[in-house]
Structure formats: structure tokens, C-alpha cells
Design a protein around this motif. Structure first.
Motif, PDB file in Angstrom:
ATOM      1  N   ARG A 113       0.716  -1.066   0.068  1.00 53.66           N
ATOM      2  CA  ARG A 113      -0.042   0.040  -0.256  1.00 53.66           C
ATOM      3  C   ARG A 113       0.856   1.335  -0.047  1.00 53.66           C
ATOM      4  N   ALA A 114       2.085   1.241   0.402  1.00 54.14           N
ATOM      5  CA  ALA A 114       2.939   2.364   0.420  1.00 54.14           C
ATOM      6  C   ALA A 114       3.128   2.901  -1.022  1.00 54.14           C
ATOM      7  N   PRO A 115       3.277   4.159  -1.357  1.00 52.95           N
ATOM      8  CA  PRO A 115       3.543   4.684  -2.498  1.00 52.95           C
ATOM      9  C   PRO A 115       4.583   4.436  -3.142  1.00 52.95           C
ATOM     10  N   GLN A 116       4.748   4.742  -4.225  1.00 54.90           N
ATOM     11  CA  GLN A 116       6.017   4.396  -4.954  1.00 54.90           C
ATOM     12  C   GLN A 116       7.057   5.181  -4.546  1.00 54.90           C
ATOM     13  N   SER A 117       7.029   6.685  -3.956  1.00 52.17           N
ATOM     14  CA  SER A 117       8.070   7.313  -3.391  1.00 52.17           C
ATOM     15  C   SER A 117       8.518   6.802  -2.253  1.00 52.17           C
ATOM     16  N   ARG A 164      10.410   2.708  -4.019  1.00 49.22           N
ATOM     17  CA  ARG A 164      11.372   2.868  -4.753  1.00 49.22           C
ATOM     18  C   ARG A 164      12.809   2.989  -3.988  1.00 49.22           C
ATOM     19  N   PRO A 165      12.861   3.874  -3.146  1.00 46.93           N
ATOM     20  CA  PRO A 165      14.237   3.950  -2.431  1.00 46.93           C
ATOM     21  C   PRO A 165      14.547   2.848  -1.456  1.00 46.93           C
ATOM     22  N   PHE A 166      13.354   2.255  -0.857  1.00 51.46           N
ATOM     23  CA  PHE A 166      13.421   0.915   0.039  1.00 51.46           C
ATOM     24  C   PHE A 166      14.108  -0.369  -1.078  1.00 51.46           C
TER      25      PHE A 166
END
Length: 237
Positions: free
Chosen positions: A118-122, A125-127
Motif C-alpha cells: 500500500r505504500a506509494p512508489q515514492s 523505490r528508495p527501499f
């Protein structure tokens, strides 16, 4: 644990060890055969048609559920616990993704594997970059996918694997497992055993008409699946 507190196994001769090992092997083989029978039953489960049009945010933009198959007929989807208010993914889910091997072997059996959170791509991506993963990861932020599939309730997240089958433009859910059902997953074989087509090898008990080829012959180095088939004698197994 202190050395004097350790209750180590009994020390025996090589012959005694071999006898004990052979006795255990009988049970291990029975366990393997029971697993094969479960996989055969799994391939015959009924399925549910997915009529809702879910739209995800992928690495390259918007994607519908059918797009997650990437042209293949089967999809293994990991529900990764990573909510919109979190800054990094779940420890246990991360261990699970760490166990995923090279995807080319699954692709060779008409199966894709993706991660959904559910987390957004923002945040994804870094994770994902930090963890060094290449598995495709999609965000369900803003749609009802997690809620409808029972892996999000309020702020509580649940992990698990859903398996889907595509027939033309229709998508069906065929299987789900979570909890300890995730623990033994990671190898190509363990994932294929979850899919409706299975390993697709001739020794398997599968429904009539299911795709099957002789074992060993389809195996390749992961960079050679697009190469002309090699002789089964050179399979290395």
C-alpha cells in the motif's frame, strides 16, 4: 546458550548414524510424497473471477491487475506489509523477498512474480534500491486491492501470497497462503507448486490438458532460456 547447557545429540559410530539416517529418510520421502499430493490437489482448486478493475502504480506508471502478468498466464503476487505511514518495509516480508531467486526460471514456466504494497512508489523505490531487489513492485495506494483481498484492515497489514490465472482478458484467483505457509517458499519449485499449472513436468498428477514436458529438459542457465533447446543429456542434472 552456555556450552555446559547444550544437550547435544548422541555420538555414535558411522554405521549407527547411517541406520538412523536411513530410518529418518523413509519418513522424509513420505513427507515429500504427501507434499506432491497436496500440490496435485491445489491444482484442482476452484477459482474466483476478479471483476474489479484495480489500477496500481508501477515502476513505469499505471498498471492494471492483468498487466502484472507481463504477458504470462500465471501470476504469483506477494502482499508485502508496507503501509503508507511507514518509512520502510516489514522485516519478515523483507526476509521473504530476500529468498526469491532468479525470476527467469519462473518465467520459463509461464509464471510471473511481483510484490504489492500500500505504500506509494515514492517510498517503495528508495527501499527497493536500498535492499538491492529487482522483483517488480507495485503500489496499491489509493485502490481497494489490499482490503478486498483481506490483507489490510484499518491500519493493520497482513502478508501472504495470492496466485492468479489469466485466461485471455479474464483473471482468476486460484490460491492464497500466509503465516507459516510462507516459510518454505523461495525456490522455483516451491513457487511452481502453488500455481495452477504446477511444475508442468510429466511425472505430476495434473488435470487433463495441463501443459507438461519431461523433467530436466526445460532447465537452463537463467541467461539461456531464449536460446535453442539443448540436449537433455547436457542438462547437468
Amino acid at each position: 546458550m552456555k556450552k555446559q547447557e547444550a544437550n547435544l545429540p548422541q555420538v555414535v559410530s558411522q554405521a549407527e548414524w547411517q541406520a538412523a539416517r536411513d530410518k529418518l529418510l523413509v519418513k522424509e520421502k513420505a513427507h515429500t510424497r504427501a507434499g506432491d499430493a497436496l500440490a496435485a490437489e491445489r491444482r484442482r482448486l476452484p477459482m474466483v473471477k476478479i471483476d474489479k478493475d484495480y489500477v496500481f502504480e508501477g515502476p513505469d506508471g499505471k498498471a492494471r491487475l492483468i498487466d502484472l502478468f507481463d504477458g504470462r498466464r500465471q501470476l504469483i503476487l506477494y502482499h508485502f506489509m508496507f503501509g503508507p505511514s511507514q518509512d520502510e518495509g516489514c522485516d519478515g516480508c523483507s526476509m521473504t523477498v530476500d529468498d526469491v531467486g532468479h525470476l527467469a526460471h519462473l518465467h520459463a514456466r509461464d509464471a510471473s512474480l511481483v510484490v504489492v504494497s500500500r505504500a506509494p512508489q515514492s517510498k517503495i523505490r528508495p527501499f527497493k534500491e536500498r535492499m538491492g531487489w529487482v522483483v517488480p513492485w507495485f503500489s496499491s495506494f489509493g485502490n481497494d486491492f489490499n482490503i478486498d483481498f483481506g490483507v489490510t484492515s484499518g491500519e493493520n497489514e497482513k502478508s501472504g501470497f495470492s496466485v492468479f490465472l489469466r485466461d485471455g482478458d479474464s483473471v482468476y484467483r486460484t490460491y492464497f497462503t500466509s503465516g507459516r505457509g510462507d516459510e518454505m517458499l523461495g525456490t522455483v519449485w516451491s513457487f511452481l507448486d502453488l500455481t495452477p499449472f504446477g511444475r508442468q513436468e510429466t511425472w505430476e498428477d495434473s488435470p487433463a490438458g495441463w501443459p507438461q514436458t519431461p523433467p530436466y529438459e526445460w532447465w537452463r542457465h537463467h541467461d539461456r532460456y531464449l536460446a535453442p533447446p539443448a540436449s537433455s543429456a547436457s542438462s547437468g542434472h
